[in-house]
Design a protein around this motif. Structure first.
Motif, PDB file in Angstrom:
ATOM      1  N   GLY A   1       5.160  24.826  33.802  1.00  0.00           N
ATOM      2  CA  GLY A   1       5.342  26.268  33.773  1.00  0.00           C
ATOM      3  C   GLY A   1       4.068  27.078  33.611  1.00  0.00           C
ATOM      4  O   GLY A   1       4.127  28.270  33.343  1.00  0.00           O
ATOM      5  N   PHE A   2       2.920  26.453  33.760  1.00  0.00           N
ATOM      6  CA  PHE A   2       1.648  27.163  33.647  1.00  0.00           C
ATOM      7  C   PHE A   2       1.054  27.335  35.039  1.00  0.00           C
ATOM      8  O   PHE A   2       0.518  26.388  35.604  1.00  0.00           O
ATOM      9  CB  PHE A   2       0.666  26.400  32.755  1.00  0.00           C
ATOM     10  N   GLY A   3       1.137  28.545  35.561  1.00  0.00           N
ATOM     11  CA  GLY A   3       0.536  28.824  36.856  1.00  0.00           C
ATOM     12  C   GLY A   3      -0.967  28.978  36.713  1.00  0.00           C
ATOM     13  O   GLY A   3      -1.493  29.152  35.610  1.00  0.00           O
ATOM     14  N   ILE A   4      -1.664  28.918  37.825  1.00  0.00           N
ATOM     15  CA  ILE A   4      -3.124  29.051  37.801  1.00  0.00           C
ATOM     16  C   ILE A   4      -3.532  29.972  38.947  1.00  0.00           C
ATOM     17  O   ILE A   4      -3.039  29.845  40.068  1.00  0.00           O
ATOM     18  CB  ILE A   4      -3.802  27.660  37.899  1.00  0.00           C
ATOM     19  N   SER A   5      -4.407  30.920  38.635  1.00  0.00           N
ATOM     20  CA  SER A   5      -4.855  31.867  39.654  1.00  0.00           C
ATOM     21  C   SER A   5      -6.000  31.256  40.463  1.00  0.00           C
ATOM     22  O   SER A   5      -6.588  30.240  40.085  1.00  0.00           O
ATOM     23  CB  SER A   5      -5.325  33.169  38.997  1.00  0.00           C
ATOM     24  N   ARG A   6      -6.324  31.916  41.551  1.00  0.00           N
ATOM     25  CA  ARG A   6      -7.428  31.460  42.397  1.00  0.00           C
ATOM     26  C   ARG A   6      -8.736  31.473  41.604  1.00  0.00           C
ATOM     27  O   ARG A   6      -9.534  30.532  41.680  1.00  0.00           O
ATOM     28  CB  ARG A   6      -7.530  32.369  43.619  1.00  0.00           C
ATOM     29  N   LYS A   7      -8.937  32.530  40.840  1.00  0.00           N
ATOM     30  CA  LYS A   7     -10.159  32.660  40.053  1.00  0.00           C
ATOM     31  C   LYS A   7     -10.259  31.530  39.017  1.00  0.00           C
ATOM     32  O   LYS A   7     -11.327  30.947  38.826  1.00  0.00           O
ATOM     33  CB  LYS A   7     -10.175  34.017  39.361  1.00  0.00           C
ATOM     34  N   GLN A   8      -9.133  31.208  38.380  1.00  0.00           N
ATOM     35  CA  GLN A   8      -9.126  30.118  37.406  1.00  0.00           C
ATOM     36  C   GLN A   8      -9.424  28.781  38.077  1.00  0.00           C
ATOM     37  O   GLN A   8     -10.142  27.943  37.528  1.00  0.00           O
ATOM     38  CB  GLN A   8      -7.782  30.046  36.694  1.00  0.00           C
ATOM     39  N   MET A   9      -8.866  28.584  39.265  1.00  0.00           N
ATOM     40  CA  MET A   9      -9.082  27.321  39.982  1.00  0.00           C
ATOM     41  C   MET A   9     -10.551  27.163  40.363  1.00  0.00           C
ATOM     42  O   MET A   9     -11.126  26.087  40.216  1.00  0.00           O
ATOM     43  CB  MET A   9      -8.193  27.272  41.232  1.00  0.00           C
ATOM     44  N   ILE A  10     -11.167  28.240  40.839  1.00  0.00           N
ATOM     45  CA  ILE A  10     -12.583  28.185  41.206  1.00  0.00           C
ATOM     46  C   ILE A  10     -13.424  27.930  39.962  1.00  0.00           C
ATOM     47  O   ILE A  10     -14.387  27.153  39.999  1.00  0.00           O
ATOM     48  CB  ILE A  10     -13.013  29.476  41.937  1.00  0.00           C
ATOM     49  N   SER A  11     -13.055  28.546  38.853  1.00  0.00           N
ATOM     50  CA  SER A  11     -13.778  28.324  37.602  1.00  0.00           C
ATOM     51  C   SER A  11     -13.679  26.860  37.175  1.00  0.00           C
ATOM     52  O   SER A  11     -14.674  26.243  36.798  1.00  0.00           O
ATOM     53  CB  SER A  11     -13.217  29.235  36.514  1.00  0.00           C
ATOM     54  N   LYS A  12     -12.478  26.303  37.242  1.00  0.00           N
ATOM     55  CA  LYS A  12     -12.286  24.896  36.882  1.00  0.00           C
ATOM     56  C   LYS A  12     -13.085  23.979  37.811  1.00  0.00           C
ATOM     57  O   LYS A  12     -13.676  22.999  37.364  1.00  0.00           O
ATOM     58  CB  LYS A  12     -10.804  24.526  36.925  1.00  0.00           C
ATOM     59  N   ALA A  13     -13.110  24.312  39.096  1.00  0.00           N
ATOM     60  CA  ALA A  13     -13.873  23.503  40.055  1.00  0.00           C
ATOM     61  C   ALA A  13     -15.357  23.541  39.704  1.00  0.00           C
ATOM     62  O   ALA A  13     -16.037  22.516  39.748  1.00  0.00           O
ATOM     63  CB  ALA A  13     -13.655  24.018  41.474  1.00  0.00           C
ATOM     64  N   GLY A  14     -15.860  24.725  39.341  1.00  0.00           N
ATOM     65  CA  GLY A  14     -17.261  24.843  38.952  1.00  0.00           C
ATOM     66  C   GLY A  14     -17.577  24.007  37.723  1.00  0.00           C
ATOM     67  O   GLY A  14     -18.597  23.321  37.675  1.00  0.00           O
ATOM     68  N   HIS A  15     -16.687  24.026  36.731  1.00  0.00           N
ATOM     69  CA  HIS A  15     -16.903  23.236  35.513  1.00  0.00           C
ATOM     70  C   HIS A  15     -16.831  21.739  35.805  1.00  0.00           C
ATOM     71  O   HIS A  15     -17.641  20.963  35.300  1.00  0.00           O
ATOM     72  CB  HIS A  15     -15.888  23.609  34.431  1.00  0.00           C
ATOM     73  N   LEU A  16     -15.862  21.325  36.620  1.00  0.00           N
ATOM     74  CA  LEU A  16     -15.733  19.903  36.946  1.00  0.00           C
ATOM     75  C   LEU A  16     -16.916  19.395  37.752  1.00  0.00           C
ATOM     76  O   LEU A  16     -17.357  18.265  37.573  1.00  0.00           O
ATOM     77  CB  LEU A  16     -14.429  19.638  37.708  1.00  0.00           C
ATOM     78  N   CYS A  17     -17.433  20.230  38.634  1.00  0.00           N
ATOM     79  CA  CYS A  17     -18.580  19.824  39.455  1.00  0.00           C
ATOM     80  C   CYS A  17     -19.861  19.805  38.638  1.00  0.00           C
ATOM     81  O   CYS A  17     -20.787  19.064  38.948  1.00  0.00           O
ATOM     82  CB  CYS A  17     -18.740  20.755  40.652  1.00  0.00           C
ATOM     83  N   HIS A  18     -19.925  20.625  37.604  1.00  0.00           N
ATOM     84  CA  HIS A  18     -21.130  20.678  36.784  1.00  0.00           C
ATOM     85  C   HIS A  18     -21.314  19.396  35.972  1.00  0.00           C
ATOM     86  O   HIS A  18     -22.424  18.894  35.842  1.00  0.00           O
ATOM     87  CB  HIS A  18     -21.091  21.877  35.843  1.00  0.00           C
TER      88      HIS A  18
END
Length: 121
Positions: free
Chosen positions: A86-103
């Motif tokens: 039940g926890f949706g994720i916005s585009r901005k949140q997804m890009i932020s998570k991708a940046g953190h995971l790639c870092h």
């Protein structure tokens, strides 16, 4: 309101097997690039790129992916798990998570600015 153009799609008028046959004949010296192109309906530049090794077999048009497939699968799984709970994720949140995971593993990303999760300035 301005009209939206339909997205461009890549449609080729030849099959992969036609490229392989033409490529084999050119490499064997039985046909020239031009004749193979005309006979099999494959652009001469396509055959030339494959002969010289500029384009590898099965290559797709466009840029190479930035995020490794394994990391992308992990991101998708975590996102789907969160959605199931039940926890949706916005585009901005997804890009932020991708940046953190790639870092963390030190992967260079095209993300810029701290708002988009870029930590490698």
């Amino acid at each position: 309101m301005p009209r939206k153009k339909p997205p461009r799609t890549y449609k080729v008028a030849y099959a992969e097997k036609d490229i392989e046959i033409a490529l084999a004949l050119v490499k064997q010296g039985k046909l020239s690039l031009r004749k193979a192109s005309m006979q099999y309906g494959v652009p001469r530049s396509t055959i030339s790129d494959r002969v010289t090794g500029r384009v590898r077999r099965g290559a797709m048009p466009g840029r190479n992916p930035v995020i490794p497939p394994k990391l992308e699968e992990t991101m998708a799984k975590k996102t789907l798990d969160a959605a199931d709970k039940g926890f949706g994720i916005s585009r901005k949140q997804m890009i932020s998570k991708a940046g953190h995971l790639c870092h963390n593993p030190g992967i260079a990303t095209p993300f810029t600015g701290t708002a988009l999760g870029c930590l490698n300035h």
